[in-house]
Design a protein around this motif. Structure first.
Motif, PDB file in Angstrom:
ATOM      1  N   GLY A  47       0.797  -1.220   0.000  1.00 47.17           N
ATOM      2  CA  GLY A  47       0.000   0.000   0.000  1.00 47.17           C
ATOM      3  C   GLY A  47       0.827   1.266   0.000  1.00 47.17           C
ATOM      4  N   SER A  48       2.162   1.169   0.192  1.00 43.54           N
ATOM      5  CA  SER A  48       2.955   2.395   0.167  1.00 43.54           C
ATOM      6  C   SER A  48       3.436   2.661  -1.265  1.00 43.54           C
ATOM      7  N   LYS A  49       3.782   3.908  -1.534  1.00 43.29           N
ATOM      8  CA  LYS A  49       4.131   4.300  -2.905  1.00 43.29           C
ATOM      9  C   LYS A  49       5.625   4.116  -3.150  1.00 43.29           C
ATOM     10  N   PRO A  50       6.031   3.920  -4.421  1.00 43.23           N
ATOM     11  CA  PRO A  50       7.456   3.728  -4.698  1.00 43.23           C
ATOM     12  C   PRO A  50       8.287   4.975  -4.414  1.00 43.23           C
ATOM     13  N   THR A  51       9.555   4.746  -4.146  1.00 39.49           N
ATOM     14  CA  THR A  51      10.488   5.862  -3.963  1.00 39.49           C
ATOM     15  C   THR A  51      11.491   5.817  -5.113  1.00 39.49           C
ATOM     16  N   TYR A  52      12.107   6.956  -5.384  1.00 42.33           N
ATOM     17  CA  TYR A  52      13.028   7.034  -6.528  1.00 42.33           C
ATOM     18  C   TYR A  52      14.287   7.802  -6.147  1.00 42.33           C
ATOM     19  N   GLN A  53      15.409   7.333  -6.657  1.00 41.60           N
ATOM     20  CA  GLN A  53      16.662   8.098  -6.568  1.00 41.60           C
ATOM     21  C   GLN A  53      17.115   8.307  -8.008  1.00 41.60           C
ATOM     22  N   PHE A  54      16.723   9.447  -8.592  1.00 42.23           N
ATOM     23  CA  PHE A  54      16.998   9.693 -10.010  1.00 42.23           C
ATOM     24  C   PHE A  54      18.363  10.353 -10.219  1.00 42.23           C
ATOM     25  N   LYS A  55      18.864  10.219 -11.457  1.00 44.19           N
ATOM     26  CA  LYS A  55      20.076  10.942 -11.883  1.00 44.19           C
ATOM     27  C   LYS A  55      19.731  11.785 -13.099  1.00 44.19           C
ATOM     28  N   LEU A  56      20.244  13.013 -13.140  1.00 45.96           N
ATOM     29  CA  LEU A  56      20.052  13.887 -14.312  1.00 45.96           C
ATOM     30  C   LEU A  56      21.419  14.401 -14.755  1.00 45.96           C
ATOM     31  N   ALA A  57      21.679  14.375 -16.050  1.00 44.40           N
ATOM     32  CA  ALA A  57      22.957  14.868 -16.588  1.00 44.40           C
ATOM     33  C   ALA A  57      22.717  15.989 -17.592  1.00 44.40           C
ATOM     34  N   HIS A  58      23.657  16.941 -17.634  1.00 41.91           N
ATOM     35  CA  HIS A  58      23.619  17.984 -18.667  1.00 41.91           C
ATOM     36  C   HIS A  58      25.030  18.516 -18.895  1.00 41.91           C
ATOM     37  N   ILE A  59      25.191  19.389 -19.907  1.00 35.69           N
ATOM     38  CA  ILE A  59      26.562  19.768 -20.307  1.00 35.69           C
ATOM     39  C   ILE A  59      27.034  21.108 -19.751  1.00 35.69           C
ATOM     40  N   THR A  60      26.133  21.924 -19.174  1.00 40.50           N
ATOM     41  CA  THR A  60      26.546  23.290 -18.842  1.00 40.50           C
ATOM     42  C   THR A  60      27.075  23.401 -17.404  1.00 40.50           C
ATOM     43  N   PRO A  61      27.839  24.492 -17.133  1.00 40.72           N
ATOM     44  CA  PRO A  61      28.387  24.665 -15.778  1.00 40.72           C
ATOM     45  C   PRO A  61      27.292  25.064 -14.775  1.00 40.72           C
TER      46      PRO A  61
END
Ligand code: BEZ
Length: 347
Positions: free
Chosen positions: A43-57
């Motif tokens: 009954g509990s909702k999923p948890t997430y540990q996401f990663k995001l990448a990009h090119i700028t400083p």
């Protein structure tokens, strides 16, 4: 015998680590891990540990927008969605990032429309010269059917295109020639992002183009390998190009979107409620990018003047023949580019 037993125990430990890593999908999305699946079953909702990448400083608009996305994900999911951000090409070049996102080892990316146009040609539509009078209008264009259809073409790349995040519009920097009209560009060697629609626009002025990678641009202009470049004001400041160019024509001739993408497999596995949280969080980040960047326009111009550059404008009407050439060439290459031109080109 004892030695063999010890070795056997170590092998078992290694196999258990590998099995755990495989279960968590390696992409930082823990929604499909064994632990979270059973938690969801209870009954509990999923948890997430996401990663995001990009090119700028970290000083660039896109990074600030990524920080906003992180904050919005956390807030809207009640703390279930966490995001780690990898700026400055820490996870590789854009081709590397796209590959990692499609494979699921990285969840999100902010990928330049310029690069995506090399994989999904309709993204070239965003480089229709002088299609938008300002960032506000470009930001509003995100919501149009044609903009959404262009995002939809990423499906076949294993990606879901979520939204567009705008940095400043493109300007022209010249080392030591004050260019006042397109004809003055004839014979100049200019650095232009290696994307055909951008390069073709410059070539139509009579300039020649070099697709030098961003990190090499400062020394190329300093040493006279190039006479100038296509850039935005943000990167002109963050990369200190004002130290090596004298003239800045704020032409705002093209917009400069990055595209927020997520791996299709990663996204398809998420419950609808969580997909909506992601969509709403990125939309808030995209609005933040465009409005906060637009508010900095005057400050950026002043910073560059204070650092010795001559900042001026060129009448867009002088580029009319180049606009016509672009529309004729690119409109014919893809129906979505034609639809984009028909939608946004002021008659
Ligand atoms: C460029 O290649 O010109 C560029 C890329 C990302 C941000 C700003 C400029």
């Amino acid at each position: 015998m004892k030695k063999v037993k010890k070795w056997g125990a170590s092998l078992l430990a290694v196999l258990m680590v590998l099995a755990t890593a495989a279960c968590s999908g390696g992409g930082g999305n823990t929604a499909d891990s064994t632990a979270n699946q059973s938690a969801a079953g209870n009954g509990s909702k999923p948890t997430y540990q996401f990663k995001l990448a990009h090119i700028t400083p970290p000083t660039h608009t896109w990074h600030l927008a990524a920080e906003k996305f992180k904050e919005e994900l956390d807030k809207r999911s009640g703390g279930r969605m966490k995001l780690e951000i990898y700026p400055s090409s820490q996870l590789g070049t854009e081709p590397d990032m796209v590959q990692q996102i499609a494979a699921g080892s990285v969840d999100f990316g902010l990928i330049t429309a310029a690069y995506l146009s090399s994989r999904s040609p309709s993204f070239a539509a965003w480089f229709t010269p002088f299609a938008f009078p300002d960032l506000k209008s470009a930001n509003e264009a995100r919501q149009t059917e044609v903009a959404k259809k262009i995002l939809g073409t990423l499906d076949e790349q294993g990606l879901v295109g979520l939204d567009y995040l705008f940095a400043g519009q493109r300007v022209m920097l010249f080392k030591d020639k004050e260019v006042l009209k397109p004809e003055d560009m004839k014979g100049l060697k200019l650095r232009v992002t290696p994307s055909p629609p951008l390069q073709d626009f410059y070539k139509s002025t009579g300039a020649s183009t070099e697709g030098i990678p961003l990190p090499e641009v400062y020394s190329a202009v300093q040493t006279g390998v190039i006479d100038g470049m296509d850039m935005d004001l943000d990167a002109t400041i963050s990369n200190k190009y004002y130290e090596v160019v004298k003239y800045g024509a704020v032409t705002n001739h093209m917009v400069w979107p990055s595209v927020a993408v997520v791996g299709k497999e990663t996204f398809d596995k998420m419950p609808d409620e969580d997909k909506q949280i992601v969509r709403d969080a990125i939309a808030a980040a995209a609005d933040f990018a465009a409005t906060s960047r637009a508010a900095k326009e005057e400050e950026y111009r002043k910073t560059l003047s204070d650092n010795g550059m001559k900042i001026y404008e060129i009448d867009p009407a002088l580029f009319a023949p180049m606009m016509q050439e672009f529309d004729q060439k690119y409109g014919g290459t893809h129906p979505l580019i034609q639809e984009f031109i028909d939608t946004f080109r002021k008659k």
